[in-house]
Write an enzyme that holds these catalytic residues in place. Structure first.
Site, mmCIF file in Angstrom:
data_model
loop_
_atom_site.group_PDB
_atom_site.id
_atom_site.type_symbol
_atom_site.label_atom_id
_atom_site.label_comp_id
_atom_site.label_asym_id
_atom_site.label_seq_id
_atom_site.Cartn_x
_atom_site.Cartn_y
_atom_site.Cartn_z
ATOM 1 N N MET A 1 -19.462 -6.484 85.764
ATOM 2 C CA MET A 1 -20.911 -6.651 85.545
ATOM 3 C C MET A 1 -21.235 -8.142 85.401
ATOM 4 O O MET A 1 -22.227 -8.628 85.960
ATOM 5 C CB MET A 1 -21.306 -5.909 84.270
ATOM 6 C CG MET A 1 -22.758 -6.070 83.877
ATOM 7 S SD MET A 1 -23.719 -4.713 84.479
ATOM 8 C CE MET A 1 -24.812 -4.412 83.108
ATOM 9 N N TRP B 1 -20.852 -9.868 88.741
ATOM 10 C CA TRP B 1 -21.958 -9.547 89.650
ATOM 11 C C TRP B 1 -23.060 -10.591 89.512
ATOM 12 O O TRP B 1 -23.715 -10.964 90.488
ATOM 13 C CB TRP B 1 -22.525 -8.152 89.313
ATOM 14 C CG TRP B 1 -23.717 -7.778 90.152
ATOM 15 C CD1 TRP B 1 -23.707 -7.174 91.371
ATOM 16 C CD2 TRP B 1 -25.102 -8.015 89.844
ATOM 17 N NE1 TRP B 1 -24.985 -7.014 91.842
ATOM 18 C CE2 TRP B 1 -25.864 -7.520 90.928
ATOM 19 C CE3 TRP B 1 -25.769 -8.595 88.765
ATOM 20 C CZ2 TRP B 1 -27.246 -7.583 90.947
ATOM 21 C CZ3 TRP B 1 -27.155 -8.657 88.808
ATOM 22 C CH2 TRP B 1 -27.876 -8.154 89.884
ATOM 23 N N HIS B 2 -23.256 -11.074 88.280
ATOM 24 C CA HIS B 2 -24.353 -12.013 88.055
ATOM 25 C C HIS B 2 -24.086 -13.389 88.655
ATOM 26 O O HIS B 2 -25.015 -14.093 89.007
ATOM 27 C CB HIS B 2 -24.626 -12.162 86.550
ATOM 28 C CG HIS B 2 -25.380 -11.004 85.995
ATOM 29 N ND1 HIS B 2 -24.763 -9.886 85.499
ATOM 30 C CD2 HIS B 2 -26.707 -10.775 85.868
ATOM 31 C CE1 HIS B 2 -25.679 -9.026 85.085
ATOM 32 N NE2 HIS B 2 -26.866 -9.530 85.294
ATOM 33 N N GLY B 3 -22.834 -13.760 88.759
ATOM 34 C CA GLY B 3 -22.574 -15.073 89.319
ATOM 35 C C GLY B 3 -21.102 -15.368 89.390
ATOM 36 O O GLY B 3 -20.300 -14.819 88.635
ATOM 37 N N PHE C 1 -28.872 -14.443 91.859
ATOM 38 C CA PHE C 1 -27.791 -13.465 91.839
ATOM 39 C C PHE C 1 -27.814 -12.598 93.098
ATOM 40 O O PHE C 1 -27.013 -11.750 93.275
ATOM 41 C CB PHE C 1 -27.882 -12.579 90.587
ATOM 42 C CG PHE C 1 -27.942 -13.403 89.319
ATOM 43 C CD1 PHE C 1 -27.124 -14.512 89.182
ATOM 44 C CD2 PHE C 1 -28.795 -13.095 88.299
ATOM 45 C CE1 PHE C 1 -27.181 -15.294 88.038
ATOM 46 C CE2 PHE C 1 -28.854 -13.854 87.141
ATOM 47 C CZ PHE C 1 -28.053 -14.960 87.023
#
Lengths: 484, 370
Positions: free
Chosen positions: A338, A341-343, A484
């Protein structure tokens, strides 16, 4: 195209006006063309990648749907997931893993040549890739039939209100609405306008000015920040990212409502949550449920559990495949993903693992039977959630750890080094947010919607809202989640 | 049911429309009755910004973000040995300015020019030490200076940031390479590259936005006044905060040790890097109003001066103390334009003050002998 721009408002007005004049099929073409224009306003050259991803999954999903052989269906599913993740990996993670590999090699004394690469991250790639992956998995699970109409399917993928920063839609929530011709509904239009006003106000009047203070604070040497500075910064960024992302979701939902289409909610007052689990039921709901359904539950041995809880809720799911004590590893792995996924940065991984640890601790406390009053639970949860944002916003792990240390080290608590406005803004935003929550949850339900008091309150709200938007509407920054 | 729903929606739309009209009327009233010259507010009452030319022509005092005129003048003069002076608004703010007034930079340039030296100065309001380092390492080194002059403002050591407006300087081609391996690199490194690269300034969206913005500003006085109205909002917020907390120019502002030490360390790194390049450095304590109580706490101010002297000795820089140079009557006042009232200005002084600073600086530079 950015939602917080004049260009978008003109574009949206034109599209909506035309939308209601057209019969169903041309209306779909309009949605498709408008979405391409919307995306192409950023960079036209990335439009083919978006369309390729859509067409590929359209074809693979139909193939999966038509195939009865389970092994073959599974192979096709793997092809789709690998292809989608490869696209995502190349554009988003290649440089990150290259640097990590070089660092590891350097640790053992090997220094490979450095290849200069300049990879631009296509706007919204994480969102539309996740949307198409979920569609193919749903088709594979026989939870949704493969869509035969390519135009309809393409509209699901590229539909401009949700294209670049969500909510991450499931095919089953959008395709049926696009397929039917929704009748014009004045109530949806007025609600849509209300959502757009709320979103623009949150973005341009609240989030952007807070962002300037956050940028100033995080640009300072982290060792120079006192404990009060660090807590102030964490709250400020917590407010900024919430108002910024909630603003985007409001405008996305409002824009869709103007076309008679209802998108799922993405936020529900997350900062009034009294537990970490509740926070994640209220924050970025579409991503939380996506990760739960397509990552956590398969890892934990069961994907069939239904419901709207976030990942945290599933730790004690009775029907999960793994025994309770063996669900910790999937919890941490899911949260690390998770974060990633953001960066493409270790700071995001740390942010994810931090939340996994908080959820795990909360679970342990629950098993020990520790309970506290709701207000106390909220007063514990809120600072923990805010402290987590430090990792999310920091550029390096060193910066994260230095700020975190100052937040807990009593020696660092003397003095204020940020701009004076940082403290007053943090305090006033906090108070205003609580006041807004009180108005929304307590006062509004008690007012007669046709009564004078409600209308006066609404008039004051819209006057201030429109004044703020007219005054501050300008593209000073993109939405945070665009990266993102 | 449907009729009630439609009636409710109509009511909401009417309220939205009325709110929009009221918002426009309110903003227009603010535009007509509350706007004033914000330069005055920022610089203090009767204080004006002055950037100018040498007596024999050619720009020698520039705004930090507009570097070309000064550099062009230096090149036209044959790129003589340069002295680079960088500081805050004290260098360009002239209280009760008259025609023909000159800043300390302009006056010092004229005095030194006769001796074959080229002094050039840049100034930016509220410049931080990180911004000074950024400007010295980008603009300053282009002059191949023999001496760099930096005022060390105690109040300026509270801020360790680089404003967005200064970032383009750091992101010029070659700057990252120039800074690689220097001691200030670790402070500025996070600023050398933009983390968010997904939106480019050259996109179709930018061009469209520019056209819409320009078009609306042309047809609507209210839309054109938005930047001033936003400045009014910011100014009002600041004044309100000061009123609420009883903050005045004389309210003591104590040192924040971690920030102070970080900024002093950065200054030490900057001086060390310049000295390693063979460039002399002159640090000075700038003029500070002495006849009334100011925001500095005396013990802390004395400690700061002692530490600055020690830094100069350790890094091989020259140090000067000009804090008592400008007498009280030469300093200005700041006016609260929104709520009324005036306050003391501890940063800006008259042309006489500038002349005194120039004379002291020229004498100091002569002693440094670059």
């Amino acid at each position: 195209m950015l939602f917080n721009s004049l260009t978008y408002l003109v574009f949206l007005a034109g599209v909506v006006a035309l939308y209601w004049q057209l019969p169903p099929r041309p209306r779909l073409w309009l949605v498709f063309a408008a979405s391409c224009v919307f995306y192409g306003f950023w960079r036209l050259e990335f439009l083919p990648l978006l369309l390729f991803s859509a067409v590929m999954d359209y074809g693979l999903a139909r193939w999966i749907d038509a195939t009865q052989d389970n092994a073959r269906r599974k192979r096709l599913l793997i092809v789709s997931i690998v292809a989608n993740l490869s696209i995502l990996f190349f554009f988003k993670y290649l440089l990150f893993f290259r640097d990590a590999t070089y660092s590891l090699a350097a640790l053992v004394g090997y220094h490979p040549g450095f290849v200069e690469l300049n990879i631009i991250l296509p706007l919204g790639i994480s969102f539309y890739i996740f949307a198409t992956i979920s569609y193919v998995i749903d088709v594979y699970r026989r939870e949704f039939p493969a869509e035969r109409d390519l135009l309809l399917y393409a509209c699901f993928v590229v539909y401009f209100p949700h294209l670049v920063a969500g909510p991450i839609l499931r095919a089953r929530s959008l395709i049926p609405q696009l397929k039917e011709r929704p009748p014009f509904d004045l109530a949806l239009v007025s609600t849509g306008i209300a959502r757009i006003v709320a979103g623009l106000f949150l973005k341009v009047v609240i989030a952007d000015p807070i962002g300037a203070l956050v940028n100033d604070g995080f640009a300072r040497a982290p060792a120079s920040l006192t404990g009060i500075d660090s807590w102030t910064l964490s709250f400020l960024f917590g407010f900024q990212i919430y108002f910024d992302f909630a603003a985007y979701s409001h405008i996305a939902i409002g824009s869709a409502l103007l076309m008679g289409i209802v998108l799922p909610e993405n936020f529900n007052w997350p900062y009034i949550a009294a537990t970490p689990r509740e926070f994640w039921r209220r924050w970025h709901i579409s991503l939380s449920t996506w990760i739960r359904d397509y990552v956590y539950l398969p890892m934990a041995g069961s994907y069939r559990r239904q419901g709207n809880d976030a990942i945290a809720a599933h730790a004690s799911a009775p029907q999960a495949g793994l025994p309770r004590e063996q669900r910790t590893a999937p919890l941490f792995a899911t949260w690390a993903l998770m974060g990633l996924w953001h960066g493409a940065n270790w700071t995001f991984v740390v942010w994810g693992v931090y939340h996994a640890a908080i959820i795990w601790l909360h679970r342990q406390a629950g098993r020990l039977g520790l309970t506290v009053p709701v207000v106390v639970a909220w007063a514990i949860t809120l600072p923990l959630m805010m402290a987590g944002w430090v990792a999310f916003r920091s550029l390096t792990l060193t910066q994260t750890l230095t700020i975190w240390r100052s937040m807990v080290d009593p020696v660092h608590f003397r003095g204020l080094t940020l701009l004076p406005a940082a403290y007053t803004t943090a305090a006033s935003t906090f108070v205003l947010m609580l006041a807004a929550a009180w108005v929304y949850h307590w006062l509004m339900p008690r007012l007669n919607r046709d009564g004078t008091a409600f209308r006066v309150l609404a008039l004051g709200y819209y006057t201030v809202g429109f004044a703020g938007i007219v005054l501050f509407l300008r593209v000073t920054s993109q939405f945070i989640y665009f990266q993102f | 049911m449907a009729a009630a729903r439609t009636a409710g929606a109509r009511g909401l739309l009417a309220v939205q429309l009325l709110g929009f009209v009221l918002a426009l009327l309110l903003l227009d009233q603010a535009r007509r009755h509350l706007l004033f010259d914000f330069n005055e507010a920022a610089m203090g009452d009767f204080t004006s910004a002055l950037y100018g030319d040498a007596a024999d022509g050619g720009r020698v005092h520039c705004e930090t973000l507009h570097t070309a005129p000064c550099r062009d003048a230096w090149v036209r003069a044959g790129s003589p040995p340069a002295i680079f002076w960088i500081g805050n608004s004290q260098l360009h703010g002239v209280n009760r300015m008259h025609s023909g007034d000159r800043t300390a930079i302009m006056a010092a340039h004229d005095a030194l020019r006769a001796r074959g030296k080229w002094l050039v100065g840049y100034s930016l309001p509220n410049i931080s030490m990180m911004e000074i380092a950024a400007v010295v390492d980008t603009v300053g080194l282009d002059y191949r200076p023999r001496l760099v002059v930096i005022p060390v403002v105690l109040n300026g050591l509270r801020s360790g940031s680089v404003r967005d407006a200064v970032l383009p300087l750091l992101r010029q081609p070659g700057v990252a390479e120039r800074l690689r391996g220097t001691r200030v690199e670790r402070s500025l490194a996070p600023l050398l590259h933009d983390r968010q690269e997904t939106v480019k300034a050259t996109s179709l969206a930018d061009r469209s936005e520019d056209r819409l913005e320009t078009g609306l500003s042309r047809v609507s006085a209210l839309w054109a006044a938005r930047p001033d109205l936003r400045a009014l909002y910011d100014y009002g917020s600041d004044m309100l905060r000061h009123r609420a907390f009883g903050v005045t120019a004389q309210t003591p502002r104590s040192l924040i040790n971690p920030g102070y030490h970080a900024q002093m360390a950065l200054l030490g790194d900057l001086v060390g890097d310049l000295r390693a390049k063979g460039i002399d450095v002159l640090l000075y304590v700038p003029p500070y109003r002495q006849d009334i109580a100011g925001p500095y706490i005396p013990a802390e101010y004395a400690r700061f001066k002692a530490e600055l002297t020690a830094l100069c000795a350790a890094k091989g820089a020259r140090c000067s103390d000009f804090d008592g140079l400008v007498p009280g009557p030469e300093w200005g006042l700041v006016k609260d334009h929104l709520f009324g009232g005036v306050d003391y200005d501890f940063m800006h002084f008259t042309a006489n003050g500038h002349a005194a600073l120039a004379a002291a600086m020229v004498a100091e530079i002569e002693r440094a002998g670059p």
